[in-house]
Scaffold this active site. Structure first.
Site, PDB file in Angstrom:
ATOM      1  N   ASP A 171      -0.739   5.012   0.869  1.00 32.15           N
ATOM      2  CA  ASP A 171      -0.515   5.741   2.223  1.00 32.15           C
ATOM      3  C   ASP A 171      -0.713   4.997   3.252  1.00 32.15           C
ATOM      4  O   ASP A 171      -0.942   4.424   3.729  1.00 32.15           O
ATOM      5  CB  ASP A 171      -1.896   6.718   1.785  1.00 32.15           C
ATOM      6  N   ASP A 221       0.658  -1.397  -0.122  1.00 31.11           N
ATOM      7  CA  ASP A 221      -0.114   0.033  -0.352  1.00 31.11           C
ATOM      8  C   ASP A 221       0.304   1.275   0.374  1.00 31.11           C
ATOM      9  O   ASP A 221       1.726   0.901   0.601  1.00 31.11           O
ATOM     10  CB  ASP A 221      -1.066  -0.223   1.115  1.00 31.11           C
TER      11      ASP A 221
END
Lengths: 171, 171
Positions: B9, B7
């Site tokens: 963020d 991922d």
């Protein structure tokens, strides 16, 4: 529920036609989808020197929708989980435009079911509908090759020519 | 080669810190990552009325890189196929910015290994590193929950606090 991964360019969107129209304007030629399919190497000598049009602002936002794509994809959603999967990350400006285009023409899909990527082989799905054999060859599910001017020499996949044909196969 | 989906963020990028800094400026408060983690419901009363900052131009382009992310992800590439998978399609303006951010800070990954999407459960991978349990719960591989101010109440996943810790687990 089985899952379908659907490509955007030349599957949901008339991208080749959009390119052809732009090339005709730029070079004063009069290519059609049919003549570009028949003489693709020659079309490429006109197109490739202008490939920068793909990177221009606005190019992807204004592509016409493929005939029957809206109606058939809406039908497919009743039987399948539909993801839009576009290998768009080569074209950084296209991404916002593609989301806007989908929101305008396919508001029933929703951003949660959109994927912008490079490779597609890490997508888990039962079917993929795509015009590029590179996206079918390493794919784990069944591939349907959407007929396009640039894939006339590709064999070994089930070729489909229209959304009505896809509807008959999948519904 | 096993595959890892990483991922962006709050895993590769210090997004929570970036939000906190903006909220402090907007509201004259002095939240830190630690205080926002300890009192997350209270932080949310400051943050949520300003959630539109996430949709503003430039927000995602200027987020600091998570400590050690570059070095460890480069190491992981020697043993794993690394895909960046960001559920970014809620934020149309973020996509071009995220590609630019990755090209600047992680040029060794390449756009072919980037994925911007909504759901993540249709990604085929052996590991996912993510701060949101919604992305781990339906995932077929093993999930590592990256510690973040907003996931302090989440249990049932292997929690990691830093890239050095991830390196120890995966290398």
């Amino acid at each position: 529920m089985q899952r379908i991964a659907i490509d955007m360019d030349d599957v949901m969107a008339e991208t080749a036609l959009h390119v052809i129209n732009k090339i005709n304007k730029l070079t004063g030629s009069n290519w059609t989808k049919e003549s570009a399919a028949k003489s693709h190497p020659e079309f490429n000598t006109h197109y490739l020197p202008h490939r920068e049009i793909l990177f221009q602002k606005g190019f992807f936002r204004n592509i016409p929708v493929m005939t029957d794509a809206q109606e058939v994809i809406k039908n497919l959603q009743s039987k399948y989980e539909v993801f839009v999967v576009s290998a768009a990350n080569e074209f950084p400006l296209s991404l916002t435009e593609k989301l806007g285009w989908l929101e305008e023409h396919f508001p029933f899909i929703g951003w949660q079911y959109t994927v912008f990527c490079g490779h597609k082989y890490m997508i888990k799905a039962d079917y993929i509908i795509d015009d590029h054999p590179k996206n079918l060859i390493k794919f784990e599910g069944k591939g349907l090759l959407f007929d396009a001017p640039h894939n006339q020499e590709v064999f070994g996949y089930q070729r489909v020519h229209s959304w009505k044909e896809i509807e008959k196969i999948l519904m």
